[in-house]
Design a protein around this motif. Sequence first.
Motif, PDB file in Angstrom:
ATOM      1  N   PHE A   2      16.930 -11.732   2.704  1.00  0.00           N
ATOM      2  CA  PHE A   2      15.588 -11.917   2.161  1.00  0.00           C
ATOM      3  C   PHE A   2      14.564 -11.293   3.106  1.00  0.00           C
ATOM      4  O   PHE A   2      14.697 -11.374   4.322  1.00  0.00           O
ATOM      5  CB  PHE A   2      15.273 -13.409   2.012  1.00  0.00           C
ATOM      6  N   LYS A   3      13.531 -10.689   2.543  1.00  0.00           N
ATOM      7  CA  LYS A   3      12.468 -10.103   3.359  1.00  0.00           C
ATOM      8  C   LYS A   3      11.293 -11.056   3.529  1.00  0.00           C
ATOM      9  O   LYS A   3      10.592 -11.013   4.530  1.00  0.00           O
ATOM     10  CB  LYS A   3      11.998  -8.790   2.728  1.00  0.00           C
ATOM     11  N   LYS A   4      11.068 -11.911   2.525  1.00  0.00           N
ATOM     12  CA  LYS A   4       9.957 -12.860   2.599  1.00  0.00           C
ATOM     13  C   LYS A   4      10.316 -14.133   1.839  1.00  0.00           C
ATOM     14  O   LYS A   4      10.814 -14.066   0.717  1.00  0.00           O
ATOM     15  CB  LYS A   4       8.681 -12.257   2.004  1.00  0.00           C
ATOM     16  N   ILE A   5      10.086 -15.285   2.462  1.00  0.00           N
ATOM     17  CA  ILE A   5      10.335 -16.540   1.772  1.00  0.00           C
ATOM     18  C   ILE A   5       9.103 -17.439   1.833  1.00  0.00           C
ATOM     19  O   ILE A   5       8.297 -17.351   2.762  1.00  0.00           O
ATOM     20  CB  ILE A   5      11.554 -17.297   2.338  1.00  0.00           C
ATOM     21  N   LEU A   6       8.958 -18.265   0.831  1.00  0.00           N
ATOM     22  CA  LEU A   6       7.898 -19.274   0.804  1.00  0.00           C
ATOM     23  C   LEU A   6       8.524 -20.604   1.193  1.00  0.00           C
ATOM     24  O   LEU A   6       9.575 -20.983   0.662  1.00  0.00           O
ATOM     25  CB  LEU A   6       7.281 -19.367  -0.594  1.00  0.00           C
ATOM     26  N   ILE A   7       7.889 -21.298   2.124  1.00  0.00           N
ATOM     27  CA  ILE A   7       8.395 -22.603   2.571  1.00  0.00           C
ATOM     28  C   ILE A   7       7.592 -23.686   1.867  1.00  0.00           C
ATOM     29  O   ILE A   7       6.412 -23.909   2.165  1.00  0.00           O
ATOM     30  CB  ILE A   7       8.281 -22.742   4.104  1.00  0.00           C
ATOM     31  N   THR A  28       7.218 -15.122   6.378  1.00  0.00           N
ATOM     32  CA  THR A  28       7.093 -16.457   5.783  1.00  0.00           C
ATOM     33  C   THR A  28       5.723 -16.684   5.154  1.00  0.00           C
ATOM     34  O   THR A  28       4.705 -16.161   5.620  1.00  0.00           O
ATOM     35  CB  THR A  28       7.317 -17.544   6.851  1.00  0.00           C
ATOM     36  N   VAL A  29       5.729 -17.484   4.101  1.00  0.00           N
ATOM     37  CA  VAL A  29       4.504 -17.930   3.448  1.00  0.00           C
ATOM     38  C   VAL A  29       4.490 -19.453   3.515  1.00  0.00           C
ATOM     39  O   VAL A  29       5.454 -20.111   3.112  1.00  0.00           O
ATOM     40  CB  VAL A  29       4.450 -17.492   1.966  1.00  0.00           C
ATOM     41  N   GLY A  30       3.414 -20.006   4.050  1.00  0.00           N
ATOM     42  CA  GLY A  30       3.286 -21.456   4.136  1.00  0.00           C
ATOM     43  C   GLY A  30       2.243 -21.960   3.158  1.00  0.00           C
ATOM     44  O   GLY A  30       1.294 -21.240   2.827  1.00  0.00           O
ATOM     45  N   ILE A  31       2.419 -23.178   2.666  1.00  0.00           N
ATOM     46  CA  ILE A  31       1.436 -23.784   1.773  1.00  0.00           C
ATOM     47  C   ILE A  31       0.874 -25.042   2.422  1.00  0.00           C
ATOM     48  O   ILE A  31       1.517 -25.639   3.284  1.00  0.00           O
ATOM     49  CB  ILE A  31       2.041 -24.117   0.394  1.00  0.00           C
ATOM     50  N   ILE A  48      -0.605 -17.937   4.720  1.00  0.00           N
ATOM     51  CA  ILE A  48      -0.767 -19.319   4.282  1.00  0.00           C
ATOM     52  C   ILE A  48      -1.617 -19.358   3.017  1.00  0.00           C
ATOM     53  O   ILE A  48      -2.509 -18.524   2.827  1.00  0.00           O
ATOM     54  CB  ILE A  48      -1.407 -20.215   5.371  1.00  0.00           C
ATOM     55  N   VAL A  49      -1.322 -20.323   2.155  1.00  0.00           N
ATOM     56  CA  VAL A  49      -2.031 -20.465   0.883  1.00  0.00           C
ATOM     57  C   VAL A  49      -2.349 -21.926   0.627  1.00  0.00           C
ATOM     58  O   VAL A  49      -1.478 -22.791   0.780  1.00  0.00           O
ATOM     59  CB  VAL A  49      -1.183 -19.924  -0.292  1.00  0.00           C
ATOM     60  N   HIS A  50      -3.578 -22.191   0.234  1.00  0.00           N
ATOM     61  CA  HIS A  50      -3.978 -23.548  -0.122  1.00  0.00           C
ATOM     62  C   HIS A  50      -3.334 -23.913  -1.454  1.00  0.00           C
ATOM     63  O   HIS A  50      -3.392 -23.150  -2.412  1.00  0.00           O
ATOM     64  CB  HIS A  50      -5.504 -23.635  -0.232  1.00  0.00           C
ATOM     65  N   ILE A  51      -2.726 -25.099  -1.525  1.00  0.00           N
ATOM     66  CA  ILE A  51      -1.969 -25.475  -2.718  1.00  0.00           C
ATOM     67  C   ILE A  51      -2.663 -26.533  -3.579  1.00  0.00           C
ATOM     68  O   ILE A  51      -2.337 -26.702  -4.754  1.00  0.00           O
ATOM     69  CB  ILE A  51      -0.549 -25.962  -2.318  1.00  0.00           C
ATOM     70  N   GLY A  52      -3.632 -27.286  -3.003  1.00  0.00           N
ATOM     71  CA  GLY A  52      -4.306 -28.295  -3.812  1.00  0.00           C
ATOM     72  C   GLY A  52      -4.785 -29.487  -3.008  1.00  0.00           C
ATOM     73  O   GLY A  52      -4.794 -29.456  -1.772  1.00  0.00           O
ATOM     74  N   LEU A  73       2.746 -13.378  -4.370  1.00  0.00           N
ATOM     75  CA  LEU A  73       2.971 -12.838  -3.026  1.00  0.00           C
ATOM     76  C   LEU A  73       4.326 -12.131  -2.888  1.00  0.00           C
ATOM     77  O   LEU A  73       4.711 -11.752  -1.789  1.00  0.00           O
ATOM     78  CB  LEU A  73       2.847 -13.959  -1.994  1.00  0.00           C
ATOM     79  N   LYS A  74       5.019 -12.023  -4.023  1.00  0.00           N
ATOM     80  CA  LYS A  74       6.280 -11.267  -4.076  1.00  0.00           C
ATOM     81  C   LYS A  74       7.320 -11.748  -3.042  1.00  0.00           C
ATOM     82  O   LYS A  74       7.915 -10.944  -2.307  1.00  0.00           O
ATOM     83  CB  LYS A  74       6.009  -9.775  -3.881  1.00  0.00           C
ATOM     84  N   VAL A  75       7.529 -13.054  -2.999  1.00  0.00           N
ATOM     85  CA  VAL A  75       8.560 -13.579  -2.097  1.00  0.00           C
ATOM     86  C   VAL A  75       9.923 -13.445  -2.777  1.00  0.00           C
ATOM     87  O   VAL A  75      10.032 -13.428  -4.005  1.00  0.00           O
ATOM     88  CB  VAL A  75       8.303 -15.061  -1.721  1.00  0.00           C
ATOM     89  N   ASN A  76      10.962 -13.323  -1.965  1.00  0.00           N
ATOM     90  CA  ASN A  76      12.323 -13.196  -2.501  1.00  0.00           C
ATOM     91  C   ASN A  76      12.967 -14.555  -2.758  1.00  0.00           C
ATOM     92  O   ASN A  76      13.854 -14.678  -3.600  1.00  0.00           O
ATOM     93  CB  ASN A  76      13.226 -12.439  -1.520  1.00  0.00           C
ATOM     94  N   ALA A  77      12.512 -15.554  -1.990  1.00  0.00           N
ATOM     95  CA  ALA A  77      13.145 -16.868  -2.092  1.00  0.00           C
ATOM     96  C   ALA A  77      12.184 -17.978  -1.674  1.00  0.00           C
ATOM     97  O   ALA A  77      11.174 -17.717  -1.014  1.00  0.00           O
ATOM     98  CB  ALA A  77      14.405 -16.909  -1.225  1.00  0.00           C
ATOM     99  N   VAL A  78      12.548 -19.196  -2.049  1.00  0.00           N
ATOM    100  CA  VAL A  78      11.780 -20.379  -1.659  1.00  0.00           C
ATOM    101  C   VAL A  78      12.712 -21.344  -0.947  1.00  0.00           C
ATOM    102  O   VAL A  78      13.817 -21.627  -1.424  1.00  0.00           O
ATOM    103  CB  VAL A  78      11.159 -21.081  -2.887  1.00  0.00           C
TER     104      VAL A  78
END
Length: 226
Positions: A2-7, A28-31, A48-52, A73-78
């Motif tokens: 994977f090149k990018k994952i969202l946690i 990595t992408v964090g919420i 990082i992204v605000h989720i709510g 954000l075109k992530v490959n996996a979560v």
Amino acid sequence: MFKKILIANRGEIACRIARTCKKMGIATVGIYSDADSRAMHLSFMDEIVHIGPAESINSYLNIEKIIKIAKKLKVNAVHPGYGFLSENADFVLGLTKAGISFIGPSFKSIKAMGDKIESKKIARTAGLNVIPGGENAIMNLSLAKKEAKKIGYPVMIKASAGGGGKGMRLAKNEGDLESGFKSAKNEAKHAFGDDRVFIEKFITNPRHIEIQILADTKGNMVYLGE
């Protein structure tokens, strides 16, 4: 790889996942929710992204929004970490339809074992010993009292979608049951987005043996000790 994952988590587990990704060269992408805008795990992320809002049901449990962010954000996996959506079959199904990998069990496995009511039925059908108790969700207090009386006190009220001790209440008598039933359902709703609970016998001095299993999608599997 994977090149990018969202946690899809926060706190200590999100930090650990992000550190490992960094060592492996994975972005990595964090919420984060309103309550976590200054949380430590965010400092480990590449994006990082605000989720709510602070309530988990409107942030870390918001399947539609998390998948939308992952696609944007075109992530490959979560990676779900633990708790929250880590055992949510609908989340896995949504990611699969979006073409995003879920780092965890398959939809079929979670559907069978992530739901404690269903997994108990499967275990009983397989001839395994299970803790005495019902195999159906208890929808109201009246049914809870009948079930508890049938099983015999003390009993444990458990969230079907639960984990980590959330959505669990010990009832030694009917008074405990009345207060514990409502609070268990409320906690399960906020922690997992699912307020179904069931009741089973409370086991005193239990022994808990757990074996961690790691598998890939190609049939390779290892166990990591007891």
